[in-house]
Write an enzyme that holds these catalytic residues in place. Structure first.
Site, PDB file in Angstrom:
ATOM      1  N   LYS A 112       0.816  -1.226   0.000  1.00  0.00           N
ATOM      2  CA  LYS A 112       0.000   0.000   0.000  1.00  0.00           C
ATOM      3  C   LYS A 112       0.840   1.262   0.000  1.00  0.00           C
ATOM      4  O   LYS A 112       0.425   2.290  -0.514  1.00  0.00           O
ATOM      5  CB  LYS A 112      -0.933   0.008   1.217  1.00  0.00           C
ATOM      6  CG  LYS A 112      -2.094  -0.941   1.063  1.00  0.00           C
ATOM      7  CD  LYS A 112      -3.172  -0.602   2.067  1.00  0.00           C
ATOM      8  CE  LYS A 112      -4.409  -1.443   1.813  1.00  0.00           C
ATOM      9  NZ  LYS A 112      -5.443  -1.221   2.804  1.00  0.00           N
ATOM     10  N   LYS A 211      -3.076 -11.381  -6.020  1.00  0.00           N
ATOM     11  CA  LYS A 211      -4.415 -11.643  -5.478  1.00  0.00           C
ATOM     12  C   LYS A 211      -5.439 -10.643  -6.031  1.00  0.00           C
ATOM     13  O   LYS A 211      -5.083  -9.514  -6.396  1.00  0.00           O
ATOM     14  CB  LYS A 211      -4.393 -11.604  -3.956  1.00  0.00           C
ATOM     15  CG  LYS A 211      -4.120 -10.247  -3.389  1.00  0.00           C
ATOM     16  CD  LYS A 211      -4.406 -10.171  -1.904  1.00  0.00           C
ATOM     17  CE  LYS A 211      -4.252  -8.728  -1.470  1.00  0.00           C
ATOM     18  NZ  LYS A 211      -4.995  -8.267  -0.366  1.00  0.00           N
ATOM     19  N   LYS A 214      -9.083  -4.972  -3.975  1.00  0.00           N
ATOM     20  CA  LYS A 214      -9.971  -3.803  -4.061  1.00  0.00           C
ATOM     21  C   LYS A 214      -9.278  -2.637  -4.749  1.00  0.00           C
ATOM     22  O   LYS A 214      -9.918  -1.780  -5.320  1.00  0.00           O
ATOM     23  CB  LYS A 214     -10.321  -3.307  -2.644  1.00  0.00           C
ATOM     24  CG  LYS A 214     -11.278  -4.151  -1.858  1.00  0.00           C
ATOM     25  CD  LYS A 214     -11.443  -3.496  -0.470  1.00  0.00           C
ATOM     26  CE  LYS A 214     -11.982  -4.466   0.556  1.00  0.00           C
ATOM     27  NZ  LYS A 214     -11.710  -4.044   1.934  1.00  0.00           N
TER      28      LYS A 214
HETATM   29  P1  TYM Z   1      -9.664  -6.439   3.895  1.00  0.00           P
HETATM   30  O1  TYM Z   1     -10.765  -5.450   4.114  1.00  0.00           O
HETATM   31  O2  TYM Z   1      -8.571  -6.085   2.968  1.00  0.00           O
HETATM   32  O3  TYM Z   1     -10.247  -7.823   3.405  1.00  0.00           O
HETATM   33  C1  TYM Z   1     -11.327  -8.447   4.076  1.00  0.00           C
HETATM   34  C2  TYM Z   1     -11.149  -9.948   4.052  1.00  0.00           C
HETATM   35  O4  TYM Z   1     -11.101 -10.425   2.698  1.00  0.00           O
HETATM   36  C3  TYM Z   1      -9.970 -11.269   2.554  1.00  0.00           C
HETATM   37  N1  TYM Z   1      -9.464 -11.142   1.175  1.00  0.00           N
HETATM   38  C4  TYM Z   1      -9.287 -12.177   0.354  1.00  0.00           C
HETATM   39  N2  TYM Z   1      -9.492 -13.498   0.511  1.00  0.00           N
HETATM   40  C5  TYM Z   1      -9.217 -14.298  -0.541  1.00  0.00           C
HETATM   41  N3  TYM Z   1      -8.747 -13.846  -1.736  1.00  0.00           N
HETATM   42  C6  TYM Z   1      -8.525 -12.525  -1.928  1.00  0.00           C
HETATM   43  N4  TYM Z   1      -8.094 -12.084  -3.101  1.00  0.00           N
HETATM   44  C7  TYM Z   1      -8.796 -11.627  -0.855  1.00  0.00           C
HETATM   45  N5  TYM Z   1      -8.695 -10.276  -0.710  1.00  0.00           N
HETATM   46  C8  TYM Z   1      -9.112 -10.001   0.544  1.00  0.00           C
HETATM   47  C9  TYM Z   1      -8.962 -10.756   3.561  1.00  0.00           C
HETATM   48  O5  TYM Z   1      -7.997 -11.737   3.878  1.00  0.00           O
HETATM   49  C10 TYM Z   1      -9.866 -10.421   4.725  1.00  0.00           C
HETATM   50  O6  TYM Z   1     -10.117 -11.574   5.516  1.00  0.00           O
HETATM   51  N6  TYM Z   1      -6.849  -5.881   7.926  1.00  0.00           N
HETATM   52  C11 TYM Z   1      -8.051  -6.513   7.436  1.00  0.00           C
HETATM   53  C12 TYM Z   1      -9.302  -6.096   8.160  1.00  0.00           C
HETATM   54  C13 TYM Z   1      -9.252  -6.273   9.643  1.00  0.00           C
HETATM   55  C14 TYM Z   1      -9.371  -7.482  10.351  1.00  0.00           C
HETATM   56  C15 TYM Z   1      -9.308  -7.131  11.737  1.00  0.00           C
HETATM   57  C16 TYM Z   1      -9.529  -8.819   9.960  1.00  0.00           C
HETATM   58  C17 TYM Z   1      -9.109  -5.280  10.559  1.00  0.00           C
HETATM   59  N7  TYM Z   1      -9.161  -5.793  11.807  1.00  0.00           N
HETATM   60  C18 TYM Z   1      -9.385  -8.105  12.723  1.00  0.00           C
HETATM   61  C19 TYM Z   1      -9.594  -9.785  10.978  1.00  0.00           C
HETATM   62  C20 TYM Z   1      -9.527  -9.428  12.329  1.00  0.00           C
HETATM   63  C21 TYM Z   1      -8.177  -6.141   5.971  1.00  0.00           C
HETATM   64  O7  TYM Z   1      -7.613  -5.208   5.494  1.00  0.00           O
HETATM   65  O8  TYM Z   1      -9.068  -6.886   5.309  1.00  0.00           O
END
Ligand code: TYM
Length: 343
Positions: A112, A211, A214
């Site tokens: 990022k 991957k 977003k």
């Molecule tokens: P975020 O918002 O980027 O993504 C949310 C969830 O989607 C999963 N993910 C994917 N899984 C499979 N293939 C992909 N291409 C893919 N892209 C995204 C991510 O692994 C995630 O589970 N930091 C975290 C949010 C967060 C969080 C937490 C998660 C904040 N606090 C506490 C768990 C526990 C994040 O940026 O997810």
């Protein structure tokens, strides 16, 4: 006593099939077995530049996505991170036990920020450009994983269901829990992560080595959960494929493997059956059926989202925050007491 799970999604960018298959879909399956807490992590979303109106809209949109996916607010607590201020306060406490070296190795931060401290001194990065980049990276973006650790540790979380790009962050939460416990006495439970085998890493449709994301530049990288039927057909048609024409699930065919993963997860048809179904047929047939499978999933899903009002969604989120806040307050006070704060 049920074990507790916690997970969250940031209200930034457009949610895509990777978010659904890697995270939300597994949460739906876990909510009966676990005491479940699912958060819309709005404090994380502001670590990159954001538009207030968009943040407001996206926060509700993520909550609606949880509900439309089958998360039942009667079983699971759904809430907005900023409605429980203990998250930010615990983040501060954990900041004081975390080290810069815990954070500079984080892949998501490198992606990022475009800033890689480990590249310092390499021929490709001049000292000048390194310093310029370092000075421009947001402090919040750097600190992001500590806030995530706070999210998880506040609730004595046992299991964190995520896609595999978040494993490194969960690992940090484990490290910080152990470090805190060693220094101040047993306080935080050390959480485990949990990923789905096939959905853990849904790859970009335009590039199976990266991957689905977003923030990808190309519109052909991801199927957004809001895409209409024509867009889905166009994107799947354009999705890159591997050499050859057979429909086989193999590591040396990463693009096809990714499409088969999406197909099996959405249709429930086992991978082996998908391979048999397309024996003697080519990519064209498989891709056009895959597009229809995705549309058959997205259409009713989008209708459910449209039927949820902002007011009802906000009511559910407020109720969820009220339910979980006492857990967060108790844990934060326990940590503060151990550190020597007057409570
Ligand atoms: P975020 O918002 O980027 O993504 C949310 C969830 O989607 C999963 N993910 C994917 N899984 C499979 N293939 C992909 N291409 C893919 N892209 C995204 C991510 O692994 C995630 O589970 N930091 C975290 C949010 C967060 C969080 C937490 C998660 C904040 N606090 C506490 C768990 C526990 C994040 O940026 O997810």
């Amino acid at each position: 006593m049920k074990q507790r799970i916690f997970s969250g999604i940031q209200p930034s960018g457009d949610l895509h099939l990777g978010n659904y298959l890697g995270a939300i879909k597994q949460w739906v399956g876990l909510q009966d077995e676990y005491e479940s807490i699912f958060c819309v992590v709005d404090l994380h979303a502001i670590t990159v530049s954001q538009d207030p109106a968009v943040l407001r809209r996206k926060t509700l949109e993520i909550a609606k996505t949880y509900i439309a996916s089958g998360i039942d607010p009667a079983k699971a607590s759904l809430f907005v991170q900023s409605h429980v201020p203990e998250h930010a306060e615990l983040c501060w406490l954990l900041n004081t036990i975390a080290r810069n070296g815990d954070l500079t190795k984080m892949t998501q931060f490198k992606d990022k920020s475009g800033f890689d401290i480990e590249a310092e001194g390499s021929e490709s990065v001049s000292a000048q450009s390194f310093k310029e980049r370092f000075n421009s990276v947001g402090v919040g973006l750097f600190d992001y994983p500590i806030l995530m650790a706070a999210d998880i540790l506040l609730y004595d979380t046992q299991v964190v269901p995520v896609g595999d790009d978040q494993l490194q962050h969960v690992e940090l939460a484990r490290t910080l829990a152990r470090r805190f416990n060693e220094r101040f006495g047993e306080t935080f439970r050390v959480p485990q992560s949990r990923v789905m085998e096939e959905g853990a890493r849904i790859m970009g449709l335009d590039d199976p080595t990266r991957k689905m994301s977003k923030s990808a530049e190309s519109q052909y990288n991801a199927i957004a959960l809001s895409d209409d039927a024509e867009t889905v057909r166009r994107k799947i048609k354009k999705a890159v494929t591997d050499s050859g024409s057979e429909i086989v699930y193999q590591d040396d065919k990463p693009a096809l493997k990714n499409l088969i993963n999406i197909s099996t997860l959405l249709s429930g048809m086992p991978i082996h059956d998908i391979e048999s179904k397309y024996q003697g047929k080519g990519y064209g047939d498989f891709k056009s059926d895959l597009a229809e499978t995705i549309i058959a999933f997205l259409t009713p899903f989008q209708e459910r989202i449209a039927s949820l009002s902002d007011e009802e969604t906000l009511r559910i989120l407020r109720e969820g925050a009220e339910r979980v806040r006492p857990i967060a307050t108790a844990k934060l006070n326990e940590a503060k007491g151990k550190m020597g704060f007057l409570i």
